[in-house]
Scaffold this active site. Structure first.
Site, PDB file in Angstrom:
ATOM      1  CD  GLN A  34      -1.143  -1.127   3.235  1.00 13.80           C
ATOM      2  OE1 GLN A  34      -2.218  -1.037   3.606  1.00 13.80           O
ATOM      3  NE2 GLN A  34      -0.502  -2.079   4.434  1.00 13.80           N
ATOM      4  CG  HIS A  65      -4.303   2.028  19.675  1.00 13.22           C
ATOM      5  ND1 HIS A  65      -3.443   2.935  19.216  1.00 13.22           N
ATOM      6  CD2 HIS A  65      -4.498   1.163  18.699  1.00 13.22           C
ATOM      7  CE1 HIS A  65      -3.173   2.621  18.023  1.00 13.22           C
ATOM      8  NE2 HIS A  65      -3.746   1.659  17.704  1.00 13.22           N
ATOM      9  CG  ASP A 141      -3.431 -13.137   4.610  1.00 16.56           C
ATOM     10  OD1 ASP A 141      -4.059 -13.046   5.382  1.00 16.56           O
ATOM     11  OD2 ASP A 141      -3.619 -13.610   3.306  1.00 16.56           O
ATOM     12  N   GLY A 142      -2.920 -12.228   7.906  1.00 18.44           N
ATOM     13  CA  GLY A 142      -4.020 -12.628   9.182  1.00 18.44           C
ATOM     14  C   GLY A 142      -4.891 -13.603   8.850  1.00 18.44           C
ATOM     15  CG  ASP A 159      -5.376  -2.118  14.788  1.00 19.74           C
ATOM     16  OD1 ASP A 159      -6.176  -1.215  14.267  1.00 19.74           O
ATOM     17  OD2 ASP A 159      -4.157  -1.826  15.360  1.00 19.74           O
TER      18      ASP A 159
HETATM   19  N1  AG3 Z   1      -6.956   0.806  11.825  1.00 19.68           N
HETATM   20  C1  AG3 Z   1      -8.612   1.461  11.574  1.00 19.68           C
HETATM   21  C2  AG3 Z   1      -8.544   2.537  10.584  1.00 19.68           C
HETATM   22  C3  AG3 Z   1     -10.096   2.743  10.238  1.00 19.68           C
HETATM   23  C4  AG3 Z   1     -10.213   4.118   9.878  1.00 19.68           C
HETATM   24  N2  AG3 Z   1     -11.499   3.983   8.927  1.00 19.68           N
HETATM   25  C5  AG3 Z   1     -12.285   5.000   9.046  1.00 19.68           C
HETATM   26  N3  AG3 Z   1     -12.087   6.325   9.321  1.00 19.68           N
HETATM   27  N4  AG3 Z   1     -13.389   4.701   8.809  1.00 19.68           N
HETATM   28  C6  AG3 Z   1      -6.232   1.911  12.479  1.00 19.68           C
HETATM   29  C7  AG3 Z   1      -4.895   1.244  13.118  1.00 19.68           C
HETATM   30  C8  AG3 Z   1      -4.443   1.649  14.003  1.00 19.68           C
HETATM   31  N5  AG3 Z   1      -3.575   0.928  15.059  1.00 19.68           N
END
Ligand code: AG3
Length: 284
Positions: A34, A65, A141-142, A159
């Site tokens: 990405q 978190h 890969d999870g 997460d």
């Molecule tokens: N992961 C979640 C991000 C989601 C953002 N989505 C949204 N704005 N709808 C975060 C990773 C942090 N460890």
């Protein structure tokens, strides 16, 4: 109209975008999986985006978190083994490892680039978690990890990114089924489920799967400023009774854990499960 040069525009949703001013750009590159950027913002500190979607900021990551770790860990009461799927920035591991009773955290992250990079550019997010001997980092890969047999976990935390790109498989019934198989008796699965006002279908999809899998399936909420559009939903699935934990028990466990938090309190824990009408209506 204001000149938006020098701003990052996150256009995750069809009819809504959020803009964050970039005081300076620290990094902008593509990993194998990405596009990864870090910039500085006056309000949020350092901000990490993946494919232009905000993942974590220095100033507001504590809410997300804390709520994905302390809620299941304190509700469980005796969690020793925790699995984090994703979480490459190390913020989730940081909060899980604050519990002395947690003896082992496995973190399965698909993108080694994210981990390395966050250690360098966002060290405050992991805050030493990667050096904790209780943390086992697996680059995999999870979904593939979860498919395999292996030791059980008391708490599994997903997460993930949003269900577009590499994170998509982490929102499937098959993945949730495999996750359930890896839970110890009384274990709890919690997931990042997006902002329901903006991403309602995503919550409905996960909740449908959870209801088929768990005797206790619901979601709980917390508002994270940079996940715009209202509170974010976290999926909760267990065959145990941890959700019925009386406030006094949560208070005693929280005091015993001796953890300092910015958002989590036992009262917030209890209240987070109170769902507004529009969220309830998204529940199948
Ligand atoms: N992961 C979640 C991000 C989601 C953002 N989505 C949204 N704005 N709808 C975060 C990773 C942090 N460890």
């Amino acid at each position: 109209m204001r000149d938006m040069t020098g701003w990052t525009i996150e256009a995750l949703h069809d009819d809504h975008a959020q803009a964050l001013r970039e005081t300076s750009v620290l990094y902008d590159s593509k990993t194998d999986h990405q596009r990864l950027r870090v910039f500085e913002n006056g309000l949020f500190g350092r901000v990490l985006t993946l494919d232009d979607v905000v993942q974590v900021t220095e100033r507001d990551n504590f809410i997300y978190h804390e709520m994905l770790t302390h809620v299941p860990i304190l509700a469980h009461g005796a969690a020793k083994r925790v699995l984090i799927v994703g979480g490459g920035d190390g913020g989730m591991a940081r909060e899980a490892l604050r519990h002395d009773g947690v003896a082992h955290v496995t973190m399965v992250e698909i993108d080694a680039g994210v981990v390395e990079f966050c250690k360098t550019y966002l060290p405050a997010i992991s805050d030493g978690a990667f050096d904790d001997p209780r943390l086992e980092l697996v680059i995999d890969d999870g979904a593939a990890f979860m498919r395999r047999d292996g030791p059980g976990y008391d708490v599994i935390i997903v997460d993930s990114t949003d269900p577009i790109g590499p994170g998509e498989v982490l929102f499937t019934d098959t993945f949730y089924g495999h996750a359930k198989r890896r839970l110890n008796p009384g274990g709890i699965l919690v997931t990042q489920n997006g902002v329901p006002f903006m991403q309602g279908a995503e919550l409905t999809g996960t909740m449908r799967a959870f209801k088929a899998l768990f005797s206790d399936a619901t979601c709980y909420l917390a508002t994270v400023p940079t996940y715009a559009g209202g509170p974010m939903a976290f999926g909760w699935g267990t065959d145990g009774t941890a959700r019925d934990m009386p406030l006094a028990v949560l208070e005693a466990r929280f005091a015993e854990a001796g953890i300092e938090t910015g958002y989590y309190t036992p009262e917030v824990h209890e209240a987070a499960f109170a769902l507004p009408g529009y969220v309830k209506r998204l529940m199948p």
